[in-house]
Design an enzyme around this catalytic site. Structure first.
Site, PDB file in Angstrom:
ATOM      1  N   SER A 172      -2.974  -3.526  -4.600  1.00 36.21           N
ATOM      2  CA  SER A 172      -3.656  -3.309  -3.087  1.00 36.21           C
ATOM      3  C   SER A 172      -4.760  -2.603  -3.125  1.00 36.21           C
ATOM      4  O   SER A 172      -4.955  -1.650  -4.036  1.00 36.21           O
ATOM      5  CB  SER A 172      -2.488  -2.937  -2.351  1.00 36.21           C
ATOM      6  OG  SER A 172      -3.195  -2.478  -1.099  1.00 36.21           O
ATOM      7  N   GLY A 188       0.788  -1.142   0.042  1.00 37.13           N
ATOM      8  CA  GLY A 188       0.037   0.096  -0.032  1.00 37.13           C
ATOM      9  C   GLY A 188       0.661   1.337  -0.013  1.00 37.13           C
ATOM     10  O   GLY A 188       2.069   1.187   0.403  1.00 37.13           O
ATOM     11  N   TYR A 207      -9.275  -5.305   1.071  1.00 37.77           N
ATOM     12  CA  TYR A 207      -9.350  -5.216   2.411  1.00 37.77           C
ATOM     13  C   TYR A 207     -10.945  -5.054   2.527  1.00 37.77           C
ATOM     14  O   TYR A 207     -11.459  -4.058   2.008  1.00 37.77           O
ATOM     15  CB  TYR A 207      -8.701  -3.852   2.984  1.00 37.77           C
ATOM     16  CG  TYR A 207      -7.244  -4.368   3.313  1.00 37.77           C
ATOM     17  CD1 TYR A 207      -6.752  -5.251   4.121  1.00 37.77           C
ATOM     18  CD2 TYR A 207      -6.272  -3.337   2.743  1.00 37.77           C
ATOM     19  CE1 TYR A 207      -5.511  -5.593   4.392  1.00 37.77           C
ATOM     20  CE2 TYR A 207      -4.851  -3.493   2.814  1.00 37.77           C
ATOM     21  CZ  TYR A 207      -4.494  -4.443   3.717  1.00 37.77           C
ATOM     22  OH  TYR A 207      -3.213  -5.009   4.048  1.00 37.77           O
ATOM     23  N   LYS A 256      -5.614 -14.216   1.912  1.00 37.20           N
ATOM     24  CA  LYS A 256      -4.305 -14.175   2.338  1.00 37.20           C
ATOM     25  C   LYS A 256      -4.242 -13.693   3.872  1.00 37.20           C
ATOM     26  O   LYS A 256      -4.937 -12.965   4.375  1.00 37.20           O
ATOM     27  CB  LYS A 256      -3.988 -13.054   1.469  1.00 37.20           C
ATOM     28  CG  LYS A 256      -2.508 -12.700   2.016  1.00 37.20           C
ATOM     29  CD  LYS A 256      -1.990 -11.201   0.951  1.00 37.20           C
ATOM     30  CE  LYS A 256      -0.529 -10.953   1.157  1.00 37.20           C
ATOM     31  NZ  LYS A 256      -0.443 -10.312   2.457  1.00 37.20           N
ATOM     32  N   HIS A 260       2.014 -11.370   7.518  1.00 27.59           N
ATOM     33  CA  HIS A 260       2.099  -9.809   7.026  1.00 27.59           C
ATOM     34  C   HIS A 260       3.377  -9.233   6.960  1.00 27.59           C
ATOM     35  O   HIS A 260       3.437  -8.020   7.585  1.00 27.59           O
ATOM     36  CB  HIS A 260       1.012  -8.998   7.671  1.00 27.59           C
ATOM     37  CG  HIS A 260       0.451  -8.064   6.951  1.00 27.59           C
ATOM     38  ND1 HIS A 260      -0.951  -8.120   6.485  1.00 27.59           N
ATOM     39  CD2 HIS A 260       0.528  -6.571   6.908  1.00 27.59           C
ATOM     40  CE1 HIS A 260      -1.290  -6.854   5.710  1.00 27.59           C
ATOM     41  NE2 HIS A 260      -0.235  -6.113   5.952  1.00 27.59           N
ATOM     42  N   ARG A 279      14.040 -12.893   0.573  1.00 28.30           N
ATOM     43  CA  ARG A 279      15.111 -11.921   0.202  1.00 28.30           C
ATOM     44  C   ARG A 279      15.992 -12.650  -0.873  1.00 28.30           C
ATOM     45  O   ARG A 279      16.514 -11.961  -1.665  1.00 28.30           O
ATOM     46  CB  ARG A 279      15.815 -11.365   1.107  1.00 28.30           C
ATOM     47  CG  ARG A 279      15.123 -10.660   2.295  1.00 28.30           C
ATOM     48  CD  ARG A 279      14.492  -9.331   1.809  1.00 28.30           C
ATOM     49  NE  ARG A 279      13.896  -8.571   2.970  1.00 28.30           N
ATOM     50  CZ  ARG A 279      12.787  -8.761   3.201  1.00 28.30           C
ATOM     51  NH1 ARG A 279      11.942  -9.664   2.734  1.00 28.30           N
ATOM     52  NH2 ARG A 279      12.141  -8.021   4.325  1.00 28.30           N
TER      53      ARG A 279
END
Length: 382
Positions: free
Chosen positions: A108, A81, A131, A254, A278, A313
């Site tokens: 998002s 976001g 959301y 998710k 998250h 990563r």
């Protein structure tokens, strides 16, 4: 970029130099003492590869099929976001990077660009992350717009109903949404960021929320405040059943960590799940998604679509997840480091690094496709 980044940590360092402290803290920060954030990285050390030898892996195919859609590699750009705080046009840069690489892009709800702006990029795999907000007409409106924009898959986030306590982020403000004097001075010391981020169109806003937010709350702190107040804290399994009835395309949930919740998600009608904590930004002390991956795969069966994020990563991280049962990995911070460091070129470099590392690791394991990966290639460390 001043120098070629050899790995994601190089891009992280460049992003830290390019961004004012408050913006980098927003990207980098986790909840409370950030132990979960650290665990998300350390967890990958719990497995070591057992590489077979004398297998011809000179030709490799990284492609996978998810929800009926072919991806050139088992990767998607995660929904993140307010990327306009990193650089003007960051969302579109990330979307074009995904398109160019043939992987998925998940937009998002709180992206700076609107659904329609990203749809104009004509992505073959444009997914939308939802959301759920208190006002069901807003949720319905977002779903309708995602359908009209051609989004192929809906990803419903369920782990941010109550926001985590991100202290690193908070230290940059004198009160909620108001930068401290030290932070404002730090912004002034980053004129390049001001030029790249604020000069083109002023303070970034939330493109998808614009039709629903009062004019005086559409940008910056106003939009963030509106969004935090509108999260539906009553979100439950019945709500997810309702969303399933409103969305005819593929649907993923998710933010699952409990294997039993994964099983229930499929029973509720989900086509897939994303194991995630998250990125360590919500519940401090929660398990890493990697810790429950193998158990979730065993419980849900070989045909279940299971994606994963949080802490990735390196390409070796990705391959370990694939070997333990993930169908694909979502990349969040690595892509944000890239776009913050050098715009679209930086995003491309971030993805290029991960793809090269994944391909090289699969080759070194003597495999020619993602489907050949499995737990037999790993040994758990005691």
């Amino acid at each position: 970029m001043k120098r070629i980044a050899l790995n994601i940590d190089d891009l992280r360092h460049q992003a830290k130099c390019a961004l004012p402290r408050f913006a980098f803290s927003y990207v980098e920060g986790g909840a409370d003492d950030e132990q979960t954030l650290e665990d998300n990285r350390e967890v990958f050390n719990r497995w070591r590869f057992i590489p077979p030898v004398l297998n011809d892996s000179s030709q490799r195919d990284l492609s996978v099929t998810l929800c009926g859609q072919r991806l050139a590699a088992p990767l998607l750009i995660a929904p993140t976001g307010y990327n306009g705080m990193l650089r003007f046009g960051a969302d579109a840069m990330l979307a074009r990077t995904a398109k160019r690489a043939g992987i998925g892009y998940i937009q998002s709800t709180v992206s700076t660009a609107s659904i329609e702006e990203i749809a104009a990029e004509q992505l073959p795999q444009h997914w939308f992350q939802l959301y759920v907000l208190k006002d069901s007409t807003v949720t319905t409106g977002l779903l309708d717009r995602a359908k009209a924009a051609g989004c192929t898959t809906l990803v419903v986030s369920v782990d941010a109903v109550h926001f985590g306590n991100r202290e690193k982020d908070k230290r940059n403000y004198r009160r909620p949404m108001k930068l401290s004097l030290a932070s404002m001075i730090d912004v002034a010391l980053h004129p390049g960021w001001v030029w790249r981020t604020l000069k083109p169109a002023g303070m970034p806003g939330f493109g998808n929320l614009k039709p629903y937010v009062p004019v005086d709350k559409q940008r910056g702190a106003g939009g963030a405040s509106y969004f935090s107040q509108q999260m539906d804290t009553r979100l439950n399994w019945e709500t997810l059943s309702w969303i399933r009835s409103q969305w005819q395309g593929a649907l993923l949930i998710k933010g699952i960590l409990a294997p039993e919740d994964a099983q229930r998600a499929f029973a509720t009608g989900a086509d897939g799940i994303v194991l995630s904590n998250h990125g360590g930004r919500q519940l401090e002390g929660s398990v890493s998604a990697m810790e429950v991956l193998a158990e979730t795969r065993q419980l849900c069966g070989p045909q279940a679509t299971i994606l994963i994020d949080s802490g990735f990563r390196r390409g070796t991280d990705v391959v370990k997840a694939l070997a333990l049962g993930a169908n694909a990995v979502l990349l969040g911070r690595p892509m944000l480091y890239g776009v913050a460091a050098a715009g679209e070129a930086g995003a491309q470099r971030a993805l290029e690094i991960i793809l090269q590392e994944v391909d090289r690791t699969i080759a070194q394991l003597g495999c020619t496709s993602v489907g050949q990966l499995g737990p037999h290639l790993l040994r758990a460390q005691r």
